[in-house]
Design a protein around this motif. Structure first.
Motif, mmCIF file in Angstrom:
data_model
loop_
_atom_site.group_PDB
_atom_site.id
_atom_site.type_symbol
_atom_site.label_atom_id
_atom_site.label_comp_id
_atom_site.label_asym_id
_atom_site.label_seq_id
_atom_site.Cartn_x
_atom_site.Cartn_y
_atom_site.Cartn_z
ATOM 1 N N LEU A 1 -0.590 4.747 4.497
ATOM 2 C CA LEU A 1 -0.346 3.890 5.679
ATOM 3 C C LEU A 1 0.154 4.710 6.852
ATOM 4 C CD1 LEU A 1 1.153 0.693 4.069
ATOM 5 C CD2 LEU A 1 -1.029 0.941 5.199
ATOM 6 N N LYS A 2 1.033 5.659 6.587
ATOM 7 C CA LYS A 2 1.528 6.506 7.686
ATOM 8 C C LYS A 2 0.399 7.323 8.274
ATOM 9 C CE LYS A 2 6.320 6.929 6.099
ATOM 10 N NZ LYS A 2 7.353 7.826 5.586
ATOM 11 N N GLU A 3 -0.486 7.822 7.400
ATOM 12 C CA GLU A 3 -1.612 8.594 7.913
ATOM 13 C C GLU A 3 -2.525 7.743 8.765
ATOM 14 O OE1 GLU A 3 -3.877 10.371 4.834
ATOM 15 O OE2 GLU A 3 -5.384 11.181 6.179
ATOM 16 N N LEU A 4 -2.799 6.522 8.287
ATOM 17 C CA LEU A 4 -3.621 5.588 9.083
ATOM 18 C C LEU A 4 -2.987 5.275 10.410
ATOM 19 C CD1 LEU A 4 -5.957 3.632 9.431
ATOM 20 C CD2 LEU A 4 -4.640 1.940 8.145
ATOM 21 N N GLN A 5 -1.687 4.980 10.411
ATOM 22 C CA GLN A 5 -0.992 4.649 11.668
ATOM 23 C C GLN A 5 -0.959 5.838 12.612
ATOM 24 O OE1 GLN A 5 -0.094 1.613 12.270
ATOM 25 N NE2 GLN A 5 0.544 2.102 14.316
ATOM 26 N N TYR A 6 -0.752 7.050 12.004
ATOM 27 C CA TYR A 6 -0.713 8.266 12.852
ATOM 28 C C TYR A 6 -2.046 8.491 13.533
ATOM 29 C CZ TYR A 6 -0.813 13.162 14.000
ATOM 30 O OH TYR A 6 -0.947 14.334 14.660
ATOM 31 N N LYS A 7 -3.165 8.336 12.755
ATOM 32 C CA LYS A 7 -4.489 8.507 13.356
ATOM 33 C C LYS A 7 -4.733 7.484 14.450
ATOM 34 C CE LYS A 7 -6.728 10.617 9.318
ATOM 35 N NZ LYS A 7 -7.785 10.442 8.301
ATOM 36 N N HIS A 8 -4.318 6.261 14.166
ATOM 37 C CA HIS A 8 -4.497 5.206 15.181
ATOM 38 C C HIS A 8 -3.736 5.510 16.457
ATOM 39 C CE1 HIS A 8 -3.470 1.387 17.118
ATOM 40 N NE2 HIS A 8 -4.730 1.072 16.815
ATOM 41 N N ASN A 9 -2.430 5.912 16.329
ATOM 42 C CA ASN A 9 -1.608 6.226 17.517
ATOM 43 C C ASN A 9 -2.167 7.417 18.267
ATOM 44 O OD1 ASN A 9 0.098 4.147 16.886
ATOM 45 N ND2 ASN A 9 1.559 5.384 15.771
ATOM 46 N N ARG A 10 -2.625 8.453 17.502
ATOM 47 C CA ARG A 10 -3.168 9.645 18.156
ATOM 48 C C ARG A 10 -4.434 9.310 18.923
ATOM 49 N NH1 ARG A 10 -5.036 14.450 14.370
ATOM 50 N NH2 ARG A 10 -6.608 12.884 13.959
ATOM 51 N N THR B 1 1.282 -9.280 -10.012
ATOM 52 C CA THR B 1 0.795 -8.554 -8.826
ATOM 53 C C THR B 1 -0.716 -8.693 -8.718
ATOM 54 O OG1 THR B 1 2.545 -6.916 -9.154
ATOM 55 C CG2 THR B 1 0.758 -6.326 -7.655
ATOM 56 N N PRO B 2 -1.242 -9.128 -7.580
ATOM 57 C CA PRO B 2 -2.697 -9.228 -7.438
ATOM 58 C C PRO B 2 -3.342 -7.846 -7.470
ATOM 59 C CG PRO B 2 -1.612 -9.577 -5.333
ATOM 60 C CD PRO B 2 -0.534 -9.546 -6.370
ATOM 61 N N ASN B 3 -4.563 -7.805 -7.970
ATOM 62 C CA ASN B 3 -5.321 -6.549 -8.032
ATOM 63 C C ASN B 3 -5.710 -6.129 -6.615
ATOM 64 O OD1 ASN B 3 -7.150 -4.485 -8.450
ATOM 65 N ND2 ASN B 3 -7.922 -5.377 -10.347
ATOM 66 N N LEU B 4 -5.285 -4.933 -6.208
ATOM 67 C CA LEU B 4 -5.536 -4.454 -4.841
ATOM 68 C C LEU B 4 -6.607 -3.362 -4.807
ATOM 69 C CD1 LEU B 4 -1.849 -4.288 -3.554
ATOM 70 C CD2 LEU B 4 -3.511 -6.116 -3.209
ATOM 71 N N ASN B 5 -7.478 -3.328 -5.813
ATOM 72 C CA ASN B 5 -8.509 -2.282 -5.848
ATOM 73 C C ASN B 5 -9.407 -2.318 -4.628
ATOM 74 O OD1 ASN B 5 -7.580 -1.327 -8.275
ATOM 75 N ND2 ASN B 5 -9.028 -2.494 -9.519
ATOM 76 N N GLU B 6 -9.750 -3.541 -4.176
ATOM 77 C CA GLU B 6 -10.620 -3.663 -2.993
ATOM 78 C C GLU B 6 -9.941 -3.047 -1.773
ATOM 79 O OE1 GLU B 6 -12.998 -7.119 -0.430
ATOM 80 O OE2 GLU B 6 -11.589 -7.672 -2.025
ATOM 81 N N LEU B 7 -8.616 -3.296 -1.658
ATOM 82 C CA LEU B 7 -7.867 -2.747 -0.528
ATOM 83 C C LEU B 7 -7.816 -1.222 -0.602
ATOM 84 C CD1 LEU B 7 -6.125 -3.575 1.927
ATOM 85 C CD2 LEU B 7 -4.143 -3.502 0.414
ATOM 86 N N PHE B 8 -7.574 -0.674 -1.785
ATOM 87 C CA PHE B 8 -7.498 0.785 -1.949
ATOM 88 C C PHE B 8 -8.867 1.438 -1.698
ATOM 89 C CE2 PHE B 8 -3.843 -0.119 -5.036
ATOM 90 C CZ PHE B 8 -2.918 0.071 -4.029
ATOM 91 N N GLU B 9 -9.950 0.750 -2.068
ATOM 92 C CA GLU B 9 -11.277 1.300 -1.825
ATOM 93 C C GLU B 9 -11.536 1.454 -0.334
ATOM 94 O OE1 GLU B 9 -13.991 -1.252 -3.789
ATOM 95 O OE2 GLU B 9 -13.456 -0.575 -5.813
ATOM 96 N N ILE B 10 -11.091 0.465 0.464
ATOM 97 C CA ILE B 10 -11.263 0.553 1.919
ATOM 98 C C ILE B 10 -10.459 1.722 2.474
ATOM 99 C CG2 ILE B 10 -10.793 -0.616 4.108
ATOM 100 C CD1 ILE B 10 -11.444 -3.227 2.754
ATOM 101 N N LEU B 11 -9.235 1.908 1.970
ATOM 102 C CA LEU B 11 -8.398 3.006 2.445
ATOM 103 C C LEU B 11 -8.992 4.365 2.071
ATOM 104 C CD1 LEU B 11 -4.846 1.597 1.592
ATOM 105 C CD2 LEU B 11 -5.863 1.844 3.855
ATOM 106 N N GLU B 12 -9.563 4.457 0.871
ATOM 107 C CA GLU B 12 -10.084 5.739 0.412
ATOM 108 C C GLU B 12 -11.388 6.117 1.095
ATOM 109 O OE1 GLU B 12 -10.409 5.260 -3.773
ATOM 110 O OE2 GLU B 12 -8.248 5.444 -4.145
ATOM 111 N N VAL C 1 0.847 -1.192 0.000
ATOM 112 C CA VAL C 1 0.000 0.000 0.000
ATOM 113 C C VAL C 1 0.880 1.239 0.000
ATOM 114 C CG1 VAL C 1 -1.834 1.186 1.248
ATOM 115 C CG2 VAL C 1 -1.733 -1.307 1.233
ATOM 116 N N PRO C 2 0.443 2.323 -0.634
ATOM 117 C CA PRO C 2 1.235 3.571 -0.635
ATOM 118 C C PRO C 2 1.618 3.978 0.759
ATOM 119 C CG PRO C 2 -0.615 3.734 -2.121
ATOM 120 C CD PRO C 2 -0.762 2.433 -1.431
ATOM 121 N N ALA C 3 2.859 4.367 0.937
ATOM 122 C CA ALA C 3 3.404 4.685 2.275
ATOM 123 C C ALA C 3 2.687 5.849 2.909
ATOM 124 C CB ALA C 3 4.889 4.979 2.171
ATOM 125 N N LYS C 4 2.315 6.852 2.124
ATOM 126 C CA LYS C 4 1.671 8.041 2.695
ATOM 127 C C LYS C 4 0.367 7.694 3.364
ATOM 128 C CE LYS C 4 0.016 12.634 1.424
ATOM 129 N NZ LYS C 4 -0.128 13.581 0.326
#
Length: 360
Positions: free
Chosen positions: A30-39, A347-358, A25-28
């Motif tokens: 993931l970092k935003e998700l982790q930052y929100k979780h830690n905060r 590479t497997p299609n990760l559209n489902e994963l990106f949809e959850i992130l978006e 997954v794009p690093a940006k």
């Protein structure tokens, strides 16, 4: 107050999910998700500490309030006793006053014969008056004290109401944080489920490719799985003659079998990368250097896959790396042989994963 606890399993699952997602997954994001979780966790712990401090302070104030209530009750009882005593002395005062009036009337008659007795009665009357005055002064003091205690009680009650309001607001905030954490936990679990499914699909795809290319395994072909992808590496000797980009018949046979596997796995994207060694390619026609040669080889393989499998062209990417991504950097014949290769990255299609992130 409801205390919030985060199970150890939650942290372990979060770390595993973070490690797995980081590779795909794009690093940006993931970092935003982790930052929100830690905060969210830090905010929850901070509010929890404030809540505990206020709960202790609230308990102490309630104990102090109870003590003041007891003191006021005692003061009221004492005031009632003083009032009763005051009434008693007022009654005595009236009695003495009546006695005084009687004595005054008789004074003229008894003054000559009973002066000493009259002085004694007057002294007792004076003492009674002074005692009554002291009782009245004490009564006024008790009334003032009771008034001050009532004011203090009202102030403490107002503070207690304010603290209770703060505690209610904190409790509401904690519940909101808990709901957000539960939502994030659910989201992470969903991401983990999708990633596990993708890993299983990648493993199955690798096994299918291995089965299809079984006869070429010791002829310059390797199939590996890493970072959630399947890498099919074909050495130059299996596909091309030195310096050429036309695929040999034996290489076409391997690519045809691979095309069949890829056609039946429609949710897999295909990257074809051409690689050369560091020996300069001095050409003068359409191929002038190793960059051109690596790109030309990649497009040759792409066309064979399209010709021999019902593959959507949008799934395919051809790229040339030249000599700039060697697998062996030694300056030896064996190292150069390894570096002359073509890698087909699935590479497997990760559209489902990106949809959850978006959507979060």
């Amino acid at each position: 107050m409801k205390k919030v606890t985060i199970p150890l399993k939650f942290f372990i699952v979060s770390l595993i999910a973070f490690a797995v997602v980081q590779s795909c997954v794009p690093a940006k994001q993931l970092k935003e998700l982790q930052y929100k979780h830690n905060r969210a966790v830090v905010d929850r712990d901070s509010l929890k500490e404030v809540n505990e401090d206020l709960t202790v302070e609230n308990t102490e104030m309630e104990a102090e309030l109870e003590l003041l209530r007891n003191q006021i009750s005692g003061t009221r009882q004492q005031l009632a006793n003083e009032i009763d005593t005051s009434r008693h002395y007022k009654h005595q005062y009236k009695v003495y006053q009546n006695m005084y009036e009687d004595l005054a009337k008789k004074q003229d008659v008894l003054i000559k014969s009973n002066q000493e007795e009259t002085r004694k009665l007057m002294a007792e009357l004076q003492v009674a008056r002074e005692d009554l005055q002291q009782r009245q002064d004490r009564l006024y003091e008790l009334r003032d004290s009771l008034s001050r205690e009532r004011e203090k009680l009202n102030m403490l009650q107002a503070q207690l109401d304010e603290r209770n309001s703060i505690l209610a607001a904190l409790d509401s905030s904690l519940q909101e944080k808990e709901q957000k954490l539960q939502s994030k936990s659910k989201r992470i679990n969903e991401l983990e489920r999708i990633l596990q499914a993708k890993d299983s699909a990648v493993m199955a795809l690798k096994n299918k490719v291995l089965d299809a290319l079984l006869g070429f395994r010791n002829q310059g072909l390797t199939v590996t799985q890493k970072n959630g992808k399947v890498y099919v590496s074909l050495e130059e000797k299996l596909l091309f003659k030195s310096g050429q980009w036309a695929v040999d018949p034996k290489g076409k046979e391997a690519l045809k079998k691979l095309a069949g596997v890829l056609a039946s796995n429609e949710d897999v994207n295909i990257m074809i990368e051409g690689h050369t060694d560091d020996v300069p390619y001095n050409g003068s026609g359409q191929i002038k250097d190793n960059w051109d040669l690596s790109v030309k080889r990649a497009t040759s393989i792409l066309k064979i896959l399209l010709e021999n499998g019902n593959i959507d062209p949008q799934r395919l990417i051809a790229a040339g790396r030249g000599e700039h991504m060697p697998v062996d950097e030694r300056n030896t014949r064996e190292a150069r042989r390894k570096n002359r290769r073509t890698e087909i990255i699935l590479t497997p299609n990760l559209n489902e994963l990106f949809e959850i992130l978006e959507t979060h």
